[in-house]
Design a protein around this motif. Structure first.
Motif, PDB file in Angstrom:
ATOM      1  N   ALA A 124      -9.973  -4.010  -8.011  1.00  0.00           N
ATOM      2  CA  ALA A 124      -8.547  -4.332  -8.022  1.00  0.00           C
ATOM      3  C   ALA A 124      -8.244  -5.629  -7.282  1.00  0.00           C
ATOM      4  O   ALA A 124      -7.350  -6.378  -7.675  1.00  0.00           O
ATOM      5  CB  ALA A 124      -7.755  -3.185  -7.401  1.00  0.00           C
TER       6      ALA A 124
ATOM      7  N   TYR B 262     -11.046  -0.052  -5.483  1.00  0.00           N
ATOM      8  CA  TYR B 262     -10.386  -1.074  -4.678  1.00  0.00           C
ATOM      9  C   TYR B 262     -11.025  -2.441  -4.875  1.00  0.00           C
ATOM     10  O   TYR B 262     -10.320  -3.449  -5.003  1.00  0.00           O
ATOM     11  CB  TYR B 262     -10.425  -0.681  -3.193  1.00  0.00           C
ATOM     12  CG  TYR B 262      -9.548  -1.553  -2.319  1.00  0.00           C
ATOM     13  CD1 TYR B 262      -8.252  -1.180  -2.010  1.00  0.00           C
ATOM     14  CD2 TYR B 262     -10.017  -2.763  -1.812  1.00  0.00           C
ATOM     15  CE1 TYR B 262      -7.437  -1.982  -1.219  1.00  0.00           C
ATOM     16  CE2 TYR B 262      -9.214  -3.572  -1.030  1.00  0.00           C
ATOM     17  CZ  TYR B 262      -7.929  -3.178  -0.730  1.00  0.00           C
ATOM     18  OH  TYR B 262      -7.134  -3.983   0.050  1.00  0.00           O
TER      19      TYR B 262
ATOM     20  N   ALA C 160      -2.362  -1.238  -9.019  1.00  0.00           N
ATOM     21  CA  ALA C 160      -3.698  -0.647  -9.150  1.00  0.00           C
ATOM     22  C   ALA C 160      -3.625   0.812  -8.726  1.00  0.00           C
ATOM     23  O   ALA C 160      -3.301   1.113  -7.572  1.00  0.00           O
ATOM     24  CB  ALA C 160      -4.692  -1.404  -8.283  1.00  0.00           C
TER      25      ALA C 160
ATOM     26  N   PHE D  39      -1.185  -1.309  -4.347  1.00  0.00           N
ATOM     27  CA  PHE D  39      -2.341  -0.407  -4.347  1.00  0.00           C
ATOM     28  C   PHE D  39      -1.857   1.014  -4.088  1.00  0.00           C
ATOM     29  O   PHE D  39      -1.326   1.308  -3.012  1.00  0.00           O
ATOM     30  CB  PHE D  39      -3.347  -0.837  -3.283  1.00  0.00           C
ATOM     31  CG  PHE D  39      -3.920  -2.208  -3.523  1.00  0.00           C
ATOM     32  CD1 PHE D  39      -5.170  -2.368  -4.112  1.00  0.00           C
ATOM     33  CD2 PHE D  39      -3.204  -3.350  -3.193  1.00  0.00           C
ATOM     34  CE1 PHE D  39      -5.692  -3.632  -4.354  1.00  0.00           C
ATOM     35  CE2 PHE D  39      -3.717  -4.613  -3.431  1.00  0.00           C
ATOM     36  CZ  PHE D  39      -4.960  -4.756  -4.013  1.00  0.00           C
TER      37      PHE D  39
ATOM     38  N   TYR E 151       0.860  -1.195   0.000  1.00  0.00           N
ATOM     39  CA  TYR E 151       0.000   0.000   0.000  1.00  0.00           C
ATOM     40  C   TYR E 151       0.895   1.242   0.000  1.00  0.00           C
ATOM     41  O   TYR E 151       1.761   1.393   0.859  1.00  0.00           O
ATOM     42  CB  TYR E 151      -0.869   0.051   1.260  1.00  0.00           C
ATOM     43  CG  TYR E 151      -2.045  -0.885   1.325  1.00  0.00           C
ATOM     44  CD1 TYR E 151      -2.229  -1.909   0.391  1.00  0.00           C
ATOM     45  CD2 TYR E 151      -2.990  -0.761   2.334  1.00  0.00           C
ATOM     46  CE1 TYR E 151      -3.315  -2.759   0.471  1.00  0.00           C
ATOM     47  CE2 TYR E 151      -4.090  -1.610   2.423  1.00  0.00           C
ATOM     48  CZ  TYR E 151      -4.237  -2.614   1.495  1.00  0.00           C
ATOM     49  OH  TYR E 151      -5.313  -3.461   1.582  1.00  0.00           O
TER      50      TYR E 151
ATOM     51  N   LEU F 161      -5.585   3.630  -7.635  1.00  0.00           N
ATOM     52  CA  LEU F 161      -6.932   3.651  -7.064  1.00  0.00           C
ATOM     53  C   LEU F 161      -7.639   4.991  -7.224  1.00  0.00           C
ATOM     54  O   LEU F 161      -7.027   6.063  -7.144  1.00  0.00           O
ATOM     55  CB  LEU F 161      -6.866   3.279  -5.586  1.00  0.00           C
ATOM     56  CG  LEU F 161      -6.331   1.873  -5.279  1.00  0.00           C
ATOM     57  CD1 LEU F 161      -6.183   1.674  -3.781  1.00  0.00           C
ATOM     58  CD2 LEU F 161      -7.249   0.808  -5.869  1.00  0.00           C
TER      59      LEU F 161
END
Length: 699
Positions: A613, A610, A570, A635, A535, A572
């Motif tokens: 993903a 999210y 991804a 992410f 993240y 977001l």
């Protein structure tokens, strides 16, 4: 691939729990569902078996305690006495099979030599190993034995295993004298059977010491002063304090536990004064015997002395009985003692080649990555190419505890910043040993002139004078960062007692960003039950623009690759694909385009929500042709508000372990800790910093 393994001791006090701990560590890195089983446990009603408790808690096994053993020793003895020996084996096998049905692999630990059947116990364990269809590893106790005695024991157990037609893998000879290791290895080589694997592990005194917690539990003692922080202190020796206080003071030693009658207030107060004095060794604690408690005034005085590094307990038994009871208590590894666990794991890893075991047991790497597996790999990777990490907050309790763990695991070289005398004094008060650590005093060192000159040269265009540069180099964050800049350390970890700005500002000033990157960012490694996700950015940049967001994505991909995580990114947003419009969505869309243009080798999708993903079902509906949707591993959040709240929400809701923040984009690694960090967080961050330093050299 094997499906089970049986560890059987040849005699009592062999230290087989160390062997079990090391084997479980290896197994959990290669097998998804590992079980642990003991055929017979020696426990009273309502108690838990210590080894089951150790393994279950340390490796987070999802099984009920009762499902991990066959019979209690009392139940087995009753069946034996009543001529129902066959039921012992059938009951154990039935319960084993029930556990096995939920596992990919089961490690079995044999009995403890605490029953009246000691002469037949190894043979009994050999039969049990055959019953559950497990190959057997034997453990021989080498403590206070000659090489000849050890050789005789090895031959005896081999004869038993051959007679019982067991599948014999090899032997651990544990707790031997260091000076005898070579001779014992020679004996093992001389009489080795075909394909046998053998290991020799020396005695380690630190693993045989009792802790305050173990003693208080064994004596059913009541704490009347102290806190949980002192319970894991080692007890080096016992002292009966029945004489005058002057004579007792002459005999106190570091880490001793003093037994004295409860009405000896003079002894109690005298011993407490040693904790405040620099002229006496620091005791581990005091046990007041006979059920007595100091009078109200004395307790009022003692309770006014807050946070002294010792504990006072009371027991009902007299001094002699208490001393006799103490002599029967044996040291045990427990999952709640991080320090002792680190010592044990470091000792096992030093003397056991896990690749030999993996090959012998025919283990294949698991397709999932659990938190235990990931954290172990951090240790292994850091150990392969030791790096030097500087810790500026040398007087913080958590930093000192983490430093001891890292030194015991033999994975990094460490420098602590601070006054050497104060650091060692603080370590002694915490009963911490810092063998091998380097300490630099910010106000008394040979580096300050060179460092100040370097800082002046780098920052004089910003108005920094020589005098200011000299003063700034007394600051631990600047001093530590300059060590990294000059190559005197490979990385820095700080922030346990300082703000993020104080920690990373020096790095912004003169370590600076890598070529091609405009900002420093961060990411968290999110350790879920069966995978690791990344993240970013959840800690540094409040509102990155499109180019900066692309930087964060690329940096996060590099971090993921560094730790063996497949890179599927991804980007977001609150919208997926081309469905949404607005400034925020356009920023993510533009950032995705920039990132793809700069790194066409990366799989990147954005804007994407999210759920699309991470969830394959949603992905098939919203982005059916995407290489990332439904299986993203990285992410990238559009801003700090979203990222910080999301990582914390996911962490709390799912039970994931969040490792970080991991700094990205700097020329050399400098990582920031949360001021609420735990010892484990510090350890992980130091390991990550060391691995980042390894990767910097490769590039």
């Amino acid at each position: 691939m094997s499906k089970n393994l049986y560890v059987a001791a040849a005699e009592a006090d062999s230290g087989k729990s160390l062997i079990v701990l090391g084997l479980m560590s290896i197994l959990t890195r290669h097998v998804k569902r590992v079980g642990f089983f003991r055929p017979i446990v020696h426990i009273n009603k309502g108690q838990n078996d210590p080894d089951i408790e150790l393994v279950s808690r340390h490796f987070n096994l999802p099984f009920d305690h009762k499902s991990m053993f066959g019979l209690t020793s009392d139940e087995a003895f009753d069946l034996f006495q009543n001529g129902r020996s066959d039921e012992i084996h059938t009951t154990i096998l039935t319960k084993y099979k029930q556990l096995e049905s939920s596992c990919d692999f089961v490690l079995c630990e044999g009995s403890d030599y605490t029953s009246s059947l000691k002469p037949f116990e190894f043979e009994f364990n050999a039969k049990l190993a055959n019953n559950v269809g497990a190959p057997i590893l034997a453990v021989v106790n080498g403590n206070e034995k000659s090489v000849v005695d050890i050789a005789d024991t090895i031959q005896l157990i081999k004869n038993v295993l051959i007679r019982e037609k067991c599948t014999y893998l090899g032997v651990f000879v544990n707790r031997v004298k260091k000076s005898d290791m070579g001779a014992i290895t020679g004996v093992l080589d001389k009489y080795k059977l075909e394909d046998e694997i053998d290991f020799v592990i020396p005695e380690l005194d630190a693993l045989q010491k009792l802790t305050i917690r173990q003693i208080s539990n064994a004596l059913n003692a009541k704490m009347i002063y102290g806190n949980d922080g002192v319970l894991d202190y080692d007890v080096n020796e016992f002292l009966v304090g029945a004489m005058n206080i002057e004579n007792i003071l002459k005999r106190t030693t570091t880490g001793c536990l003093v037994l004295t009658p409860g009405d000896r207030s003079d002894v109690l107060l005298g011993l407490f004064m040693t904790l405040l004095s620099d002229n006496f060794p620091k005791i581990a604690g005091i046990i007041l015997t006979g059920g007595g408690t100091p009078n109200k005034e004395v307790m009022h005085l003692i309770n006014g002395l807050q946070k002294l590094p010792a504990a006072i307990f009371k027991v009902d038994t007299d001094t002699y009985t208490t001393a006799m009871n103490l002599s029967k208590v044996k040291a045990k590894l427990t999952a709640d003692n991080e320090r002792r666990m680190a010592i044990a794991m470091g000792h096992f890893e030093t003397h056991v080649n896990d690749n030999v075991l993996i090959e012998k047991i025919e283990l294949t790497p698991a397709s999932v990555v659990t938190p235990v597996m990931f954290e172990y790999e951090l240790f292994e990777r850091a150990r392969t190419d030791r790096k030097h990490i500087v810790l500026p907050e040398g007087l913080d309790d958590r930093i000192l505890k983490a430093a001891e763990i890292l030194l015991n695991r033999n994975v990094v070289d460490l420098t602590l910043l601070g006054n050497e005398e104060e650091i060692y004094k603080k370590a002694a008060s915490l009963h911490i040993k810092l063998n091998g650590v380097n300490i630099i005093d910010p106000f008394d060192n040979d580096l300050i002139n060179d460092y100040a000159s370097t800082y002046f040269r780098l920052r004089k265009e910003k108005g920094i004078t020589r005098e200011t540069a000299f003063d700034i180099m007394h600051d631990v964050s600047y001093l530590g960062t300059m060590m990294v800049y000059k190559g005197h350390a490979d990385g820095m970890v700080s922030g346990a007692a300082h703000t993020t700005q104080h920690t990373i500002r020096p790095a912004f000033e003169f370590i600076k960003t890598k070529p091609g990157f405009s900002i420093v960012s961060s990411c968290f490694l999110m350790l879920f039950e069966d995978r690791v996700l990344v993240y970013g950015d959840c800690a540094v940049n409040p509102n990155p623009n499109d180019a900066e967001l692309a930087d964060i994505a690329i940096s996060s991909a590099d971090t993921a690759k560094m730790f063996g995580i497949e890179t599927r990114i991804a980007m977001l947003s609150y919208s997926t694909g081309s469905s949404g419009k607005g400034v925020d969505v356009e920023k993510v869309r533009k950032a995705t385009e920039i990132a793809k243009e700069r790194r066409p080798d990366l799989k990147i999708e954005g804007p994407i929500q999210y759920d699309a993903a991470i969830d394959a079902t949603v992905a098939r509906l919203k982005m059916p042709d995407s290489e990332v949707a439904g299986k993203a591993t990285i992410f990238i959040f559009p801003d700090l508000n979203t990222g910080n709240n999301t990582y914390k929400a996911v962490q709390r809701a799912s039970g994931a372990v969040a490792v970080g923040p991991v700094s990205q984009g700097l020329n050399k690694p400098v990582n920031d800790l949360s001021r609420g960090c735990l010892v484990k967080d510090i350890v992980n961050t130091v390991l990550i910093t060391a691995i980042q330093a390894q990767e910097n050299i490769k590039k």
